[in-house]
Design an enzyme around this catalytic site. Structure first.
Site, PDB file in Angstrom:
ATOM      1  N   ASP A  37      10.383   1.981   1.149  1.00  0.00           N
ATOM      2  CA  ASP A  37       9.123   1.426   1.654  1.00  0.00           C
ATOM      3  C   ASP A  37       9.108  -0.088   1.617  1.00  0.00           C
ATOM      4  OD1 ASP A  37       7.706   3.618   2.287  1.00  0.00           O
ATOM      5  OD2 ASP A  37       6.450   3.634   0.491  1.00  0.00           O
ATOM      6  N   LYS A  59       5.844   0.548   6.202  1.00  0.00           N
ATOM      7  CA  LYS A  59       4.668   0.561   7.062  1.00  0.00           C
ATOM      8  C   LYS A  59       3.859  -0.658   6.741  1.00  0.00           C
ATOM      9  CE  LYS A  59       4.407   5.411   6.354  1.00  0.00           C
ATOM     10  NZ  LYS A  59       3.693   6.243   5.400  1.00  0.00           N
ATOM     11  N   MET A 174      -5.458  -1.320  -1.458  1.00  0.00           N
ATOM     12  CA  MET A 174      -5.596  -1.522  -0.010  1.00  0.00           C
ATOM     13  C   MET A 174      -7.002  -2.026   0.342  1.00  0.00           C
ATOM     14  SD  MET A 174      -3.581   1.874   1.328  1.00  0.00           S
ATOM     15  CE  MET A 174      -4.321   2.987   0.134  1.00  0.00           C
TER      16      MET A 174
HETATM   17  N1  SAH Z   1       1.988   4.130  -4.381  1.00  0.00           N
HETATM   18  C1  SAH Z   1       1.564   2.765  -4.633  1.00  0.00           C
HETATM   19  C2  SAH Z   1       0.349   2.391  -3.802  1.00  0.00           C
HETATM   20  C3  SAH Z   1       0.619   2.439  -2.296  1.00  0.00           C
HETATM   21  S1  SAH Z   1      -0.750   1.865  -1.357  1.00  0.00           S
HETATM   22  C4  SAH Z   1       1.291   2.590  -6.127  1.00  0.00           C
HETATM   23  O1  SAH Z   1       1.219   3.579  -6.867  1.00  0.00           O
HETATM   24  O2  SAH Z   1       1.199   1.437  -6.571  1.00  0.00           O
HETATM   25  C5  SAH Z   1      -0.376   0.143  -1.211  1.00  0.00           C
HETATM   26  C6  SAH Z   1      -1.328  -0.665  -2.051  1.00  0.00           C
HETATM   27  O3  SAH Z   1      -0.925  -0.678  -3.405  1.00  0.00           O
HETATM   28  C7  SAH Z   1      -1.417  -2.126  -1.673  1.00  0.00           C
HETATM   29  O4  SAH Z   1      -2.265  -2.336  -0.573  1.00  0.00           O
HETATM   30  C8  SAH Z   1      -2.000  -2.703  -2.937  1.00  0.00           C
HETATM   31  O5  SAH Z   1      -3.379  -2.439  -3.048  1.00  0.00           O
HETATM   32  C9  SAH Z   1      -1.294  -1.895  -4.006  1.00  0.00           C
HETATM   33  N2  SAH Z   1      -0.086  -2.563  -4.497  1.00  0.00           N
HETATM   34  C10 SAH Z   1       1.167  -2.131  -4.457  1.00  0.00           C
HETATM   35  N3  SAH Z   1       2.024  -2.995  -5.043  1.00  0.00           N
HETATM   36  C11 SAH Z   1       1.265  -4.014  -5.484  1.00  0.00           C
HETATM   37  C12 SAH Z   1       1.524  -5.214  -6.203  1.00  0.00           C
HETATM   38  N4  SAH Z   1       2.745  -5.563  -6.591  1.00  0.00           N
HETATM   39  N5  SAH Z   1       0.481  -6.024  -6.496  1.00  0.00           N
HETATM   40  C13 SAH Z   1      -0.770  -5.704  -6.142  1.00  0.00           C
HETATM   41  N6  SAH Z   1      -1.069  -4.585  -5.477  1.00  0.00           N
HETATM   42  C14 SAH Z   1      -0.084  -3.748  -5.155  1.00  0.00           C
END
Ligand code: SAH
Length: 249
Positions: A37, A59, A174
């Site tokens: 991803d 994506k 998000m």
């Molecule tokens: N599966 C992922 C989330 C996927 S949705 C998890 O468990 O973290 C994608 C969202 O995750 C982003 O829009 C943001 O809100 C958050 N996100 C993922 N990585 C991040 C990071 N390093 N810092 C801040 N937000 C993050």
């Protein structure tokens, strides 16, 4: 299916490449194919064996490298070529990752599929800003919600003010693009304008930035700071603990 390899749906952690699990890293080292991803730390791909196939399936809002259906079919195809496949997700595969859809699809086609959980940005993103999602006497429950519901849903499923009235800490993923709307909805729903809020951008990476404020001013502050995705938004009293926990965590 006889002759088919296995697919491992692996969580890569929130951003710092060292936050993957031991099991996840071992599977990356052994994989013939890694489908990854956008939010996966690229350093993890250096651990693949020579000749391993790396496929970007990222994506981006509005710009999909591959659709979910294409990803599902790719995983199935590679597995049925007898390969060991790692499907690498940012954070945890089952937290807004659609890892479960991939697993259900593969199983329905008779392919072995196993999930390896990851450290989710929902919890680690807050922690890296010095904010625990629970704390004795301050917060005994937390929830994680999306800031962006799938388009075309017949009705809204996330009611931010109602959630905030039921749990102590709410983490929104998000939500950068909808922060203003979320705040407006909470204020209209009677949530205290002084509720502490933090926005954590690029959590656990060298590019991490944190903006803190109150419900009444956080949208403006985040906008002025030019906060961009990926970011987690944390609503609740434990945001105040950041003053004492940050830099120590
Ligand atoms: N599966 C992922 C989330 C996927 S949705 C998890 O468990 O973290 C994608 C969202 O995750 C982003 O829009 C943001 O809100 C958050 N996100 C993922 N990585 C991040 C990071 N390093 N810092 C801040 N937000 C993050």
């Amino acid at each position: 299916m006889p002759g088919c390899g296995s697919v491992y749906i692996v969580g890569a952690g929130p951003g710092d490449p060292e936050l993957i699990t031991v099991k996840g890293l071992r599977l990356i080292e052994q994989a013939d194919v890694v489908v990854y991803d956008r939010l996966v730390p690229r350093e993890l791909l250096d651990h693949t064996k020579p000749g391993a196939e790396l496929v970007y399936a990222g994506k981006k809002p509005g710009a999909h490298a591959m659709t979910q259906e294409e990803i599902n079919r790719l995983l199935l195809k590679k597995a049925c070529e007898g390969k060991t496949v790692v499907r690498l997700h940012g954070g945890d595969p089952y937290v807004f990752g659609r890892g479960e859809e991939e697993c259900i699809y593969l199983r329905s086609h008779g392919v072995e599929c196993e999930v390896v959980p990851g450290v989710t940005s929902a919890i680690a993103g807050a922690a890296y800003a010095g904010i625990p999602v629970t704390s004795r006497g301050l917060a005994s429950s937390f929830a994680v919600a999306t800031g962006k519901e799938a388009p075309g849903k017949p009705r809204r499923m996330v009611r931010y003010a109602d959630i905030m009235k039921s749990v102590d800490t709410l983490v929104v993923l998000m939500g950068v693009g909808t922060l203003e709307k979320i705040v407006e909805e909470m204020l209209e729903g009677g949530i205290d304008p002084d509720l502490p809020v933090a926005v954590v951008e690029n959590a656990s990476t060298p590019r991490q930035r944190v903006v803190t404020g109150r419900l009444r001013d956080i949208a403006e502050k985040a906008r002025r700071a030019g906060i961009q995705p990926p970011a987690v938004i944390v609503f609740g009293p434990t945001v105040k603990l950041r003053e004492r926990l940050w830099k120590l965590s």
